[in-house]
Motif scaffolding. Sequence first.
Motif, mmCIF file in Angstrom:
data_model
loop_
_atom_site.group_PDB
_atom_site.id
_atom_site.type_symbol
_atom_site.label_atom_id
_atom_site.label_comp_id
_atom_site.label_asym_id
_atom_site.label_seq_id
_atom_site.Cartn_x
_atom_site.Cartn_y
_atom_site.Cartn_z
ATOM 1 N N VAL A 1 0.832 -1.200 0.000
ATOM 2 C CA VAL A 1 0.000 0.000 0.000
ATOM 3 C C VAL A 1 0.867 1.250 0.000
ATOM 4 O O VAL A 1 0.651 2.189 -0.762
ATOM 5 C CB VAL A 1 -0.953 0.008 1.214
ATOM 6 C CG1 VAL A 1 -1.431 1.406 1.528
ATOM 7 C CG2 VAL A 1 -2.131 -0.896 0.940
ATOM 8 N N PHE A 2 1.891 1.240 0.844
ATOM 9 C CA PHE A 2 2.791 2.391 0.877
ATOM 10 C C PHE A 2 3.442 2.579 -0.486
ATOM 11 O O PHE A 2 3.490 3.680 -1.037
ATOM 12 C CB PHE A 2 3.865 2.212 1.949
ATOM 13 C CG PHE A 2 4.888 3.312 1.948
ATOM 14 C CD1 PHE A 2 4.574 4.574 2.431
ATOM 15 C CD2 PHE A 2 6.165 3.106 1.423
ATOM 16 C CE1 PHE A 2 5.506 5.607 2.403
ATOM 17 C CE2 PHE A 2 7.095 4.132 1.399
ATOM 18 C CZ PHE A 2 6.766 5.380 1.895
ATOM 19 N N PHE A 3 3.932 1.492 -1.049
ATOM 20 C CA PHE A 3 4.651 1.565 -2.317
ATOM 21 C C PHE A 3 3.773 2.136 -3.426
ATOM 22 O O PHE A 3 4.213 2.946 -4.228
ATOM 23 C CB PHE A 3 5.138 0.166 -2.708
ATOM 24 C CG PHE A 3 5.982 0.149 -3.947
ATOM 25 C CD1 PHE A 3 7.334 0.436 -3.870
ATOM 26 C CD2 PHE A 3 5.435 -0.138 -5.181
ATOM 27 C CE1 PHE A 3 8.129 0.441 -5.006
ATOM 28 C CE2 PHE A 3 6.214 -0.136 -6.320
ATOM 29 C CZ PHE A 3 7.561 0.156 -6.227
ATOM 30 N N SER B 1 -5.715 1.414 6.013
ATOM 31 C CA SER B 1 -6.434 2.521 5.369
ATOM 32 C C SER B 1 -5.794 3.856 5.728
ATOM 33 O O SER B 1 -5.701 4.757 4.884
ATOM 34 C CB SER B 1 -7.902 2.536 5.784
ATOM 35 O OG SER B 1 -8.398 1.234 5.828
ATOM 36 N N LYS B 2 -5.347 3.988 6.978
ATOM 37 C CA LYS B 2 -4.664 5.228 7.362
ATOM 38 C C LYS B 2 -3.395 5.412 6.543
ATOM 39 O O LYS B 2 -3.090 6.508 6.076
ATOM 40 C CB LYS B 2 -4.275 5.177 8.841
ATOM 41 C CG LYS B 2 -5.425 5.272 9.813
ATOM 42 C CD LYS B 2 -4.845 5.372 11.205
ATOM 43 C CE LYS B 2 -5.902 5.176 12.279
ATOM 44 N NZ LYS B 2 -5.292 5.170 13.618
ATOM 45 N N LEU B 3 -2.676 4.302 6.382
ATOM 46 C CA LEU B 3 -1.411 4.382 5.647
ATOM 47 C C LEU B 3 -1.659 4.838 4.210
ATOM 48 O O LEU B 3 -0.905 5.642 3.665
ATOM 49 C CB LEU B 3 -0.711 3.021 5.664
ATOM 50 C CG LEU B 3 0.644 2.936 4.968
ATOM 51 C CD1 LEU B 3 1.658 3.847 5.639
ATOM 52 C CD2 LEU B 3 1.178 1.505 4.969
ATOM 53 N N SER C 1 -5.533 10.231 11.567
ATOM 54 C CA SER C 1 -4.286 10.418 12.302
ATOM 55 C C SER C 1 -3.785 9.064 12.777
ATOM 56 O O SER C 1 -4.569 8.226 13.204
ATOM 57 C CB SER C 1 -4.514 11.301 13.529
ATOM 58 O OG SER C 1 -5.035 12.550 13.137
ATOM 59 N N PHE C 2 -2.488 8.887 12.696
ATOM 60 C CA PHE C 2 -1.895 7.694 13.296
ATOM 61 C C PHE C 2 -1.785 7.899 14.795
ATOM 62 O O PHE C 2 -1.592 9.023 15.261
ATOM 63 C CB PHE C 2 -0.466 7.479 12.781
ATOM 64 C CG PHE C 2 -0.374 6.826 11.434
ATOM 65 C CD1 PHE C 2 -0.948 5.588 11.196
ATOM 66 C CD2 PHE C 2 0.316 7.448 10.410
ATOM 67 C CE1 PHE C 2 -0.835 4.980 9.956
ATOM 68 C CE2 PHE C 2 0.438 6.846 9.167
ATOM 69 C CZ PHE C 2 -0.146 5.615 8.936
ATOM 70 N N ILE C 3 -1.859 6.832 15.542
ATOM 71 C CA ILE C 3 -1.423 6.921 16.929
ATOM 72 C C ILE C 3 0.060 6.549 16.938
ATOM 73 O O ILE C 3 0.521 5.804 16.076
ATOM 74 C CB ILE C 3 -2.235 5.993 17.858
ATOM 75 C CG1 ILE C 3 -2.280 4.578 17.298
ATOM 76 C CG2 ILE C 3 -3.640 6.549 18.041
ATOM 77 C CD1 ILE C 3 -2.957 3.597 18.202
ATOM 78 N N LEU D 1 10.387 5.670 5.021
ATOM 79 C CA LEU D 1 8.934 5.601 5.162
ATOM 80 C C LEU D 1 8.457 7.039 5.344
ATOM 81 O O LEU D 1 8.719 7.681 6.357
ATOM 82 C CB LEU D 1 8.566 4.757 6.386
ATOM 83 C CG LEU D 1 7.087 4.775 6.796
ATOM 84 C CD1 LEU D 1 6.210 4.218 5.690
ATOM 85 C CD2 LEU D 1 6.888 3.987 8.085
ATOM 86 N N LYS D 2 7.800 7.538 4.323
ATOM 87 C CA LYS D 2 7.455 8.944 4.318
ATOM 88 C C LYS D 2 5.939 9.081 4.508
ATOM 89 O O LYS D 2 5.175 8.740 3.625
ATOM 90 C CB LYS D 2 7.859 9.516 2.967
ATOM 91 C CG LYS D 2 8.045 10.993 2.945
ATOM 92 C CD LYS D 2 8.696 11.374 1.635
ATOM 93 C CE LYS D 2 10.132 11.727 1.820
ATOM 94 N NZ LYS D 2 10.321 13.133 2.012
ATOM 95 N N ILE D 3 5.555 9.529 5.664
ATOM 96 C CA ILE D 3 4.126 9.619 5.958
ATOM 97 C C ILE D 3 3.832 10.885 6.750
ATOM 98 O O ILE D 3 4.728 11.527 7.289
ATOM 99 C CB ILE D 3 3.647 8.407 6.806
ATOM 100 C CG1 ILE D 3 4.592 8.185 7.977
ATOM 101 C CG2 ILE D 3 3.493 7.173 5.958
ATOM 102 C CD1 ILE D 3 4.150 7.119 8.945
ATOM 103 N N LEU D 4 2.547 11.216 6.823
ATOM 104 C CA LEU D 4 2.104 12.249 7.749
ATOM 105 C C LEU D 4 1.619 11.558 9.020
ATOM 106 O O LEU D 4 1.048 10.470 8.963
ATOM 107 C CB LEU D 4 0.933 13.043 7.168
ATOM 108 C CG LEU D 4 1.165 13.839 5.882
ATOM 109 C CD1 LEU D 4 -0.086 14.658 5.573
ATOM 110 C CD2 LEU D 4 2.373 14.734 6.013
#
Lengths: 245, 164
Positions: free
Chosen positions: A211-213, B5-7, B85-87, B58-61
């Motif tokens: 999913v990230f990819f 789903s958050k990811l 939002s992630f916890i 790993l680039k995320i908000l």
Amino acid sequence: MNSYLYDGTAEGLLSAISFILDTDAHPEEAVLAVREDTLFEEGAMVPTDAERASEFFLRLRHDAPEAARTLFTFLLAEKKGMEGSLVCYLMLSLQSGADVNAFLTDPSVKDIVATAKKTSRELHRMKGLLRFEKLRDGAYLARMEPESNILQPLAYYFSRRLKAEDWFIYDAGRRTAARWHQRELRFGAIEEFTNPPHSEDEMKVQALWKVFFSSIAIADRKDSRLQKSNMPMKYWKYLVEKPGE
Amino acid sequence: MDTLSKLRILSGAARYDAMCASSGSRRNGASSGTANANASSGGICHGWSDDGRCISLLKILLSNDCSYDCAYCVKCRSSQVERVSFIPVEVVSLTLDFYRRNYIEGLFLSSAVLGSPYSAFISVNDDSRLPAQPTPPLLREHRLLSPPSEPRQLVLPGLSPMPA
Ligand code: SF4
């Protein structure tokens, strides 16, 4: 012009080269090949002498450290048929010291350096592209089929990076493996390999990665040519994000 | 909402950030380190996305739930996007699970302004409710200023409650 044969091992190769450089009046013209036991083979068999080989390597490392590194990487490529170039390269290295790799106009230097470069590029790529899977017993397994025999330096790299885990790296083409267990690194051959069962959460983590990819890519800027030139397709087989492609 | 789903939403929201300004850091692992032993200084790419860019972090908000209303931004308060939002524990497990499988070099964490700039600043390491995990490799706070005098917030207002 003299012809020589060796047994095909790295030690045999270094024994033969050391012998040629010490005894032959014209090492640059020497012909050196692996002994195949065919009828019409010509040349004097040089016996493999582990001590002589390691002495030679130590001398090279002392007199021309850059060349010793290049030789090590070159040997990982397991290329046959370049023995002549290697003899000339090593002769030049011992004569001129550290900066032999700068003589790229010399065809033997060019050959040896180019092969070694290709191997170190593959090693560097694999440091990023190797994928570990978590197994049911908590250990991690990575499989690969690299062109050159990079298992050893790769395993040393991961012994620093994944210090606290238990892991295996398996070279499926050569059927050799490295194992890091209780902070000790071992190498060995594997007769028969069966895929061990995954840990319970392995598929979940792989799904997260996929999913990230896919969502990190910008769809309007799709560029599979650039993608493939950075990540040649021969490496895709074991990639979680590109399986079977 | 589940992590998957958050990811999808929170990595999609980070996709325009510069990608490769990332892996060239030197970091020697503690001998007791569980996961993050050694980030390479050479710059390691762990893959190339379908647009050809190198992936190494790993680039995320952390969150796209913003209390500001910057006119140019899709995440601004008046825009109609789904807010997630992630916890912290999710970010930590994602990072470590990916790191141990050699998918990434580390984490590049950005966030929208969740609450106030102060409350949005959290330190994942300091959160005492997290399981005993080592410091995630290369944790970077991006865009968020560290609060000069306010005590560090361990709980983010507006975040989904932590699991027991
Ligand atoms: S603070 Fe950042 S996330 Fe929030 S609206 Fe402005 S630009 Fe967007």
